[in-house]
Scaffold this active site. Sequence first.
Site, short mmCIF file in Angstrom:
data_model
loop_
_atom_site.label_atom_id
_atom_site.label_comp_id
_atom_site.label_asym_id
_atom_site.label_seq_id
_atom_site.Cartn_x
_atom_site.Cartn_y
_atom_site.Cartn_z
N ASP A 11 0.86 -1.18 0.00
CA ASP A 11 0.00 0.00 0.00
C ASP A 11 0.90 1.24 0.00
O ASP A 11 2.14 1.12 -0.14
CB ASP A 11 -1.00 -0.05 1.17
CG ASP A 11 -0.36 0.19 2.54
OD1 ASP A 11 0.88 0.34 2.62
OD2 ASP A 11 -1.11 0.24 3.54
N CYS A 68 3.08 -3.12 4.11
CA CYS A 68 2.20 -2.00 4.46
C CYS A 68 2.92 -1.25 5.58
O CYS A 68 4.11 -1.47 5.81
CB CYS A 68 0.79 -2.45 4.81
SG CYS A 68 0.61 -3.36 6.36
N THR A 70 2.81 -1.38 8.89
CA THR A 70 3.32 -2.30 9.92
C THR A 70 3.57 -3.70 9.39
O THR A 70 4.20 -4.51 10.08
CB THR A 70 2.29 -2.44 11.05
OG1 THR A 70 1.07 -2.92 10.46
CG2 THR A 70 2.05 -1.11 11.76
N HIS A 101 10.69 -23.76 8.87
CA HIS A 101 9.66 -24.46 9.64
C HIS A 101 8.25 -24.33 9.05
O HIS A 101 7.44 -25.24 9.19
CB HIS A 101 9.63 -23.95 11.08
CG HIS A 101 10.83 -24.34 11.86
ND1 HIS A 101 10.92 -24.16 13.22
CD2 HIS A 101 12.01 -24.92 11.47
CE1 HIS A 101 12.11 -24.60 13.65
NE2 HIS A 101 12.78 -25.05 12.60
N HIS A 137 7.45 -30.94 10.48
CA HIS A 137 7.14 -29.66 9.84
C HIS A 137 6.14 -29.85 8.69
O HIS A 137 5.23 -29.04 8.50
CB HIS A 137 8.40 -28.99 9.32
CG HIS A 137 9.34 -28.56 10.40
ND1 HIS A 137 8.92 -27.86 11.51
CD2 HIS A 137 10.67 -28.75 10.57
CE1 HIS A 137 9.96 -27.62 12.30
NE2 HIS A 137 11.03 -28.17 11.76
C1 RB5 Z 1 -2.01 2.77 6.43
O1 RB5 Z 1 -2.07 4.01 7.03
C2 RB5 Z 1 -1.73 1.71 7.48
O2 RB5 Z 1 -2.80 1.56 8.34
C3 RB5 Z 1 -1.39 0.39 6.80
O3 RB5 Z 1 -0.30 0.57 5.97
C4 RB5 Z 1 -0.99 -0.77 7.70
O4 RB5 Z 1 -0.01 -0.41 8.62
C5 RB5 Z 1 -2.07 -1.56 8.29
O5 RB5 Z 1 -1.87 -2.60 8.90
#
Ligand code: RB5
Length: 145
Positions: A11, A68, A70, A101, A137
């Site tokens: 994203d 993304c 996080t 694994h 595994h």
């Molecule tokens: C976008 O602002 C953010 O929420 C997205 O990139 C992500 O971190 C969501 O898990």
Amino acid sequence: MVAEPIALAADHAGLEMKNALAKDLAAAGFAVLDLGTHSTDSVDYPDFADKLAAVVVSGRVKRGVIVCGTGIGISIAANRHRGIRAALCADATAARLARQHNDANVLALGGRTTGVEVARDCLKAFLGTAFEGGERHTRRVAKLG
Ligand code: RB5
């Protein structure tokens, strides 16, 4: 020899990291399948997880990378697809073990939470490590569906 294709998707919050890794992969001789996003305009991470999952589940590519902010949202979305084993990693040890694994086929990274050099280490470990196999595994991975 035909270059192995690696798919990438992100994203807006993962755009910069995705682009850096795409460049590295191309320089290393992989065929890069960049599924976007391609601008900093705000987009929804599930849409890009779905695009990545589709090319992996179809068999067009064996391995992919998703980013993304996080890595959490996009990995949750990717793992809703049967056949996707996306591992959110923030260090190379986790990336190596995700292959050894869990036979992870998708590496998920946090563009806002993980530095690009650490992400590069994760990607090297992810691409350079084989599934360990073996009875336990293999049995556990089979239970993931
Ligand atoms: C976008 O602002 C953010 O929420 C997205 O990139 C992500 O971190 C969501 O898990």
